[in-house]
Motif scaffolding. Sequence first.
Motif, PDB file in Angstrom:
ATOM      1  N   GLU A  31      58.911  32.664  48.584  1.00  0.00           N
ATOM      2  CA  GLU A  31      57.958  33.705  48.199  1.00  0.00           C
ATOM      3  C   GLU A  31      57.037  33.207  47.086  1.00  0.00           C
ATOM      4  OE1 GLU A  31      60.173  37.158  47.177  1.00  0.00           O
ATOM      5  OE2 GLU A  31      60.806  37.556  49.228  1.00  0.00           O
ATOM      6  N   GLU A  32      57.603  32.450  46.151  1.00  0.00           N
ATOM      7  CA  GLU A  32      56.797  31.922  45.048  1.00  0.00           C
ATOM      8  C   GLU A  32      55.736  30.957  45.563  1.00  0.00           C
ATOM      9  OE1 GLU A  32      57.612  29.124  41.226  1.00  0.00           O
ATOM     10  OE2 GLU A  32      59.041  30.742  41.597  1.00  0.00           O
ATOM     11  N   VAL A  33      56.112  30.135  46.514  1.00  0.00           N
ATOM     12  CA  VAL A  33      55.145  29.204  47.102  1.00  0.00           C
ATOM     13  C   VAL A  33      54.049  29.985  47.816  1.00  0.00           C
ATOM     14  CG1 VAL A  33      54.832  27.440  48.878  1.00  0.00           C
ATOM     15  CG2 VAL A  33      56.752  27.286  47.290  1.00  0.00           C
ATOM     16  N   ASN A  34      54.429  31.022  48.562  1.00  0.00           N
ATOM     17  CA  ASN A  34      53.441  31.836  49.266  1.00  0.00           C
ATOM     18  C   ASN A  34      52.531  32.560  48.289  1.00  0.00           C
ATOM     19  OD1 ASN A  34      54.280  31.103  51.790  1.00  0.00           O
ATOM     20  ND2 ASN A  34      55.673  32.836  52.028  1.00  0.00           N
ATOM     21  N   MET A  35      53.072  33.074  47.194  1.00  0.00           N
ATOM     22  CA  MET A  35      52.268  33.798  46.213  1.00  0.00           C
ATOM     23  C   MET A  35      51.318  32.848  45.490  1.00  0.00           C
ATOM     24  SD  MET A  35      54.886  36.589  44.690  1.00  0.00           S
ATOM     25  CE  MET A  35      53.619  37.659  44.046  1.00  0.00           C
ATOM     26  N   LYS A  36      51.756  31.627  45.213  1.00  0.00           N
ATOM     27  CA  LYS A  36      50.875  30.663  44.565  1.00  0.00           C
ATOM     28  C   LYS A  36      49.696  30.335  45.468  1.00  0.00           C
ATOM     29  CE  LYS A  36      54.103  28.333  41.529  1.00  0.00           C
ATOM     30  NZ  LYS A  36      54.800  27.080  41.228  1.00  0.00           N
ATOM     31  N   TRP A  37      49.951  30.176  46.748  1.00  0.00           N
ATOM     32  CA  TRP A  37      48.880  29.893  47.685  1.00  0.00           C
ATOM     33  C   TRP A  37      47.893  31.048  47.729  1.00  0.00           C
ATOM     34  CZ3 TRP A  37      47.581  32.581  52.125  1.00  0.00           C
ATOM     35  CH2 TRP A  37      46.617  31.990  52.909  1.00  0.00           C
ATOM     36  N   TRP A  38      48.410  32.281  47.757  1.00  0.00           N
ATOM     37  CA  TRP A  38      47.551  33.459  47.858  1.00  0.00           C
ATOM     38  C   TRP A  38      46.750  33.663  46.580  1.00  0.00           C
ATOM     39  CZ3 TRP A  38      45.359  36.183  51.343  1.00  0.00           C
ATOM     40  CH2 TRP A  38      44.815  37.407  51.045  1.00  0.00           C
ATOM     41  N   SER A  39      47.353  33.428  45.429  1.00  0.00           N
ATOM     42  CA  SER A  39      46.641  33.664  44.175  1.00  0.00           C
ATOM     43  C   SER A  39      45.566  32.612  43.932  1.00  0.00           C
ATOM     44  CB  SER A  39      47.621  33.689  43.001  1.00  0.00           C
ATOM     45  OG  SER A  39      48.191  32.406  42.823  1.00  0.00           O
ATOM     46  N   LEU A  41      43.643  31.484  46.273  1.00  0.00           N
ATOM     47  CA  LEU A  41      42.568  31.757  47.218  1.00  0.00           C
ATOM     48  C   LEU A  41      41.795  32.978  46.746  1.00  0.00           C
ATOM     49  CD1 LEU A  41      41.265  31.106  49.985  1.00  0.00           C
ATOM     50  CD2 LEU A  41      42.816  32.809  50.933  1.00  0.00           C
ATOM     51  N   ARG A  42      40.607  32.769  46.201  1.00  0.00           N
ATOM     52  CA  ARG A  42      39.747  33.867  45.778  1.00  0.00           C
ATOM     53  C   ARG A  42      38.401  33.697  46.440  1.00  0.00           C
ATOM     54  NH1 ARG A  42      40.818  35.663  39.795  1.00  0.00           N
ATOM     55  NH2 ARG A  42      42.852  36.541  40.222  1.00  0.00           N
ATOM     56  N   LEU A  43      38.016  34.676  47.219  1.00  0.00           N
ATOM     57  CA  LEU A  43      36.728  34.607  47.867  1.00  0.00           C
ATOM     58  C   LEU A  43      35.618  34.926  46.874  1.00  0.00           C
ATOM     59  CD1 LEU A  43      37.619  36.321  51.247  1.00  0.00           C
ATOM     60  CD2 LEU A  43      37.480  33.901  50.730  1.00  0.00           C
ATOM     61  N   PHE A  44      35.830  35.950  46.054  1.00  0.00           N
ATOM     62  CA  PHE A  44      34.867  36.326  45.026  1.00  0.00           C
ATOM     63  C   PHE A  44      35.561  36.288  43.670  1.00  0.00           C
ATOM     64  CE2 PHE A  44      33.047  38.855  48.603  1.00  0.00           C
ATOM     65  CZ  PHE A  44      31.842  38.192  48.681  1.00  0.00           C
ATOM     66  N   PRO A  45      35.023  35.576  42.701  1.00  0.00           N
ATOM     67  CA  PRO A  45      35.593  35.622  41.354  1.00  0.00           C
ATOM     68  C   PRO A  45      35.426  37.021  40.761  1.00  0.00           C
ATOM     69  CG  PRO A  45      33.993  33.830  41.572  1.00  0.00           C
ATOM     70  CD  PRO A  45      33.947  34.629  42.825  1.00  0.00           C
ATOM     71  N   ILE A  46      36.173  37.319  39.728  1.00  0.00           N
ATOM     72  CA  ILE A  46      36.183  38.670  39.166  1.00  0.00           C
ATOM     73  C   ILE A  46      34.811  39.057  38.623  1.00  0.00           C
ATOM     74  CG2 ILE A  46      36.995  37.960  36.883  1.00  0.00           C
ATOM     75  CD1 ILE A  46      38.127  41.098  38.747  1.00  0.00           C
ATOM     76  N   GLY A  47      34.089  38.115  38.050  1.00  0.00           N
ATOM     77  CA  GLY A  47      32.749  38.417  37.553  1.00  0.00           C
ATOM     78  C   GLY A  47      31.808  38.818  38.671  1.00  0.00           C
TER      79      GLY A  47
END
Length: 99
Positions: A31-39, A41-47
């Motif tokens: 799960e940790e490996v999957n969560m690291k991969w997902w986190s 991956l950002r299509l749009f940065p927060i700004g």
Amino acid sequence: MTNNLKKNVTEPNTSKPMTRKEAKIEREVKEEVNMKWWSNLRLFPIGMRILVVLILLVIAAVSGAMIGYSVIGEGDALDTLKVSTWRHIFDIMNGVVDK
């Protein structure tokens, strides 16, 4: 044909039975490996997200004012973009009477 189907399925380790604690640790690691991969991956940065929301908010406010002024107020929709219209609206709100 069955070999192709078994490639995606992980086979259990038959040499040593896994305890509950080991199985839990293994699940947490996966799960940790999957969560690291997902986190990562950002299509749009927060700004960019904040900027898009603000732009959509301005578009919604302007289009709402144009629709409200033209439908309810029976005026011209493009008059909402004039400064004199807004000055008149704020004068009415503040109780200033034109003479």
